[in-house]
Design an enzyme around this catalytic site. Structure first.
Site, short mmCIF file in Angstrom:
data_model
loop_
_atom_site.label_atom_id
_atom_site.label_comp_id
_atom_site.label_asym_id
_atom_site.label_seq_id
_atom_site.Cartn_x
_atom_site.Cartn_y
_atom_site.Cartn_z
N LYS A 280 -9.68 2.22 -2.52
CA LYS A 280 -10.05 1.73 -0.98
C LYS A 280 -11.49 2.12 -0.84
O LYS A 280 -11.77 3.34 -0.32
CB LYS A 280 -8.97 2.39 -0.10
CG LYS A 280 -8.94 1.73 1.38
CD LYS A 280 -7.82 2.42 1.82
CE LYS A 280 -7.46 1.73 3.29
NZ LYS A 280 -6.27 2.34 4.05
N GLU B 118 0.84 -1.12 0.03
CA GLU B 118 0.03 -0.08 0.04
C GLU B 118 0.93 1.19 -0.14
O GLU B 118 1.99 1.26 0.79
CB GLU B 118 -0.78 0.01 1.08
CG GLU B 118 -1.94 1.16 1.18
CD GLU B 118 -2.56 1.41 2.51
OE1 GLU B 118 -3.70 1.97 2.47
OE2 GLU B 118 -2.07 0.75 3.43
N CYS C 284 -5.62 -2.62 2.71
CA CYS C 284 -5.39 -2.40 3.96
C CYS C 284 -6.64 -2.46 5.00
O CYS C 284 -7.00 -3.77 5.22
CB CYS C 284 -4.77 -1.16 4.13
SG CYS C 284 -3.86 -1.00 5.84
#
Length: 362
Positions: free
Chosen positions: A194, A120, A235
């Protein structure tokens, strides 16, 4: 899922009674016991039959616990291959980060890796101050996005699939935390923004608000590649089992989560969540973190890891820069699901997972 109380059921019925589902009518007509249970909450069966199947369908079989029904994993182009998790050191020099990532990808491919996973935010420091400065216009490509241009070039020249970690993306007046997937032809196969932004506040330990600068993505991302069907998260996305369950229901073989867990949540949850998602879905989970830099404002935990479909750790590393290479064998997915067939034991009469995106597309 049926509401727990008559009051909840009345509220739900009021909001969705305009939708008429033939499947609900058929199901209720064959289930007099269920009709009696519903009537005991204060509704006649003829009234409750209009509840929308998209939101409140009462299902009796394991297959119907998911709406739409689960898609079996497709036959992958390969059943065995090597994956490389490239745990990179990240600096404040963007050009240096890109050049270094290029070299590491080339090294991993030389060692036989057919799928490369990057961390990331690998081209930029992980900070709200840095995201606007390092952001790239991925859709414009070329000089406007040197990071993805490099990934595209290497995937084509090396004939590999690259799940390109994530970089800050600029789109109009918005910023996103975005993962790009390139297949062996060098073309952009998918772009995942995300979905769940990392906004936490643990007093005295960790406070970070991605939402100060970033916009949340709106779409789950699953992509067919030369190494199988892959579901993408970034994440914080890994904490949400529902997203992984949707990917599993869409026939994913592998979930990839570039991530940068920190020194507070990393020791507690990083491996735990990876193993949980793999065990939940009975498929492979791969993660890749930046290497740890104790001098940066955000210190990553590291420990990039590959987990198998029984929740077993197949390969991992510590916190320094490293290339983790391991083998994925998709034959193990069906074997594990045969050994432990809980996918076929879901209680569709008690709960369901509604995949809104697929439901609306059909």
């Amino acid at each position: 899922m049926l509401p727990a109380s008559s009051a909840q059921l009345r509220t739900l019925h009021s909001s969705v009674s305009r939708s008429l589902s033939p499947r609900i009518r058929s199901y209720l007509s064959q289930n007099p016991i269920l009709c009696c249970r519903i009537a005991s909450c204060g509704f006649a069966p003829t009234s409750i039959r209009s509840i929308s199947s998209a939101t409140t369908t009462v299902m009796a079989s394991a297959e119907e616990a998911r709406v739409p029904h689960a898609i079996p994993p497709p036959t992958p182009p390969v059943t065995k291959f090597k994956i490389a998790l490239c745990q990179l050191a990240v600096t404040t020099d963007k050009e240096k980060n890109i050049a270094h990532a290029r070299q590491v990808i080339e090294d991993a491919a030389a060692k036989g890796a057919q799928l490369i996973l990057l961390p990331e935010i690998w081209n930029s420091p992980y900070s709200n101050d840095s995201f606007p400065v390092y952001a790239e216009d991925i859709d414009a490509g070329g000089d406007a996005s040197p990071s993805t241009a490099m990934l595209s070039e290497l995937s084509r020249s090396l004939k590999i699939t690259i799940v390109g970690g994530s970089i800050p993306e600029r789109s109009g007046d918005r910023l996103y935390n975005t993962c790009c997937v390139f297949d062996t032809d060098g073309k952009l196969k998918a772009k995942h923004r995300k979905i769940h932004l990392f906004d936490i506040d643990i007093p005295g330990k960790m406070t970070f608000k991605e939402s100060k600068t970033l916009t949340a993505g709106e779409t789950p991302t699953i992509v067919d590649t030369g190494v199988g069907r892959i579901g993408i998260g970034i994440c914080y996305d890994i904490r949400f089992q529902e997203l992984a369950a949707i990917y599993a229901a869409r026939g994913a073989h592998l979930l990839c989560y570039p991530g940068a867990f920190n020194m507070t949540t990393g020791p507690l949850h990083w491996e735990l969540l990876q193993r949980a998602r793999a065990a939940d879905c009975q498929l492979y989970v791969a993660t890749c973190s930046p290497a740890r830099d104790t001098g940066s404002s955000y210190v990553a935990w590291g420990h990039s890891t590959l987990v198998g479909p029984f929740g077993e750790v197949l390969a991992t590393t510590e916190h320094d820069e490293a290339i983790v290479i391991s083998e994925i064998d998709y034959a193990l997915i069906e074997q594990r699901r045969t050994f432990l067939p809980f996918q076929r034991q879901r209680r569709g009469d008690l709960y369901q997972l509604v995949d809104v995106q697929r439901l609306s597309s059909t």
